[in-house]
Design an enzyme around this catalytic site. Sequence first.
Site, mmCIF file in Angstrom:
data_model
loop_
_atom_site.group_PDB
_atom_site.id
_atom_site.type_symbol
_atom_site.label_atom_id
_atom_site.label_comp_id
_atom_site.label_asym_id
_atom_site.label_seq_id
_atom_site.Cartn_x
_atom_site.Cartn_y
_atom_site.Cartn_z
ATOM 1 N N CYS A 130 21.850 89.208 70.354
ATOM 2 C CA CYS A 130 21.329 90.780 70.461
ATOM 3 C C CYS A 130 20.715 90.975 71.901
ATOM 4 C CB CYS A 130 20.392 91.075 69.352
ATOM 5 S SG CYS A 130 19.657 92.810 69.542
ATOM 6 N N CYS A 133 17.682 93.181 71.952
ATOM 7 C CA CYS A 133 16.263 92.423 70.984
ATOM 8 C C CYS A 133 15.691 91.496 72.057
ATOM 9 C CB CYS A 133 16.730 91.575 69.822
ATOM 10 S SG CYS A 133 17.665 92.793 68.799
ATOM 11 N N ASP A 134 16.531 90.525 72.852
ATOM 12 C CA ASP A 134 16.060 89.508 73.393
ATOM 13 C C ASP A 134 15.986 89.539 74.976
ATOM 14 O OD1 ASP A 134 15.464 88.371 70.985
ATOM 15 O OD2 ASP A 134 17.468 87.780 70.845
#
Length: 303
Positions: A130, A133-134
């Site tokens: 992701c 997300c990261d």
Amino acid sequence: MKDVIIIGAGPAGMTAALYAARAGLSVQVFEKNVCGGQVAITDEVENYPAIQKISGADFSLNIYNQVVDKHVEILFEEVQSVDFSGKAKKVITSSGKHSARSVIIANGVKRRKLGCRGEDEFYGRGVSYCATCDGAFFKGKDVAVVGAGNTALEDALFLANICKSVTLLIRRDKARAEKALLDAATAKSNINLCYSTVVNEIGGNDGGSVSFANVFDKAANKEKTLEVAAVFIAIGLEPGNGMFADFVDLDEDGYILADERCNTSADGVFVAGDTRKKHLRQIVTAASDGAIAADNVSRYLNS
């Protein structure tokens, strides 16, 4: 006993819940992660009709609030097993056994793994599925993205705004993504597209984080090492329908087979969204499935 249990709170499941509640049905939704599914971890949504641009998180929150406002019961519990053999459909979660007169399966799909050395070892320490997300953890660093579809190109474009450089590793000699995304990636000076390249190993220091990826250039017939701080894997999706296999028909890839009205092979069991066999997996088609499935549930229960 509820009128309908919905497994999954992505766009398909939540749209189904909204339509079912509006039809006067009692609805119970089970979700093991977060409302919105894949959409919740999408940076921006730009292809949903009448919404020019919205973050995936806001999209998910909006539909959650909309459904809760209709007094739908949403339980954040993982479904452990099911029994669709009787007239009352049973769904077992960590809190116990739940029953309904019908079920809509809308559990979505999960990210496919690469299967190379180091992928599991460095998961969460530089290996990610992701980018939104990261990605922020690797601001100003060199990273790689693996994949050839829309998700991989979207991830590369997102990361290019954060990271020093993005190397996009494409297994074949061409990408499968939409032309607009490919053109945008090509125009980015800090995105390097590497075709005919496969990842053999993701590595780093013992107990540390990712520092390199060994790849094989099929065109040049040689291996090379990329110094990267992270590898973002975006090579497709796969369904998780094993628990339903004894009750509904699946295709060879594990997707649930259904007709255009979202009927499965089991009486009183319907399916919506990415988890079923279909040609296009988008938010708008998931929402469409959810509306159709809920309408069909209403007709089924009234027949």
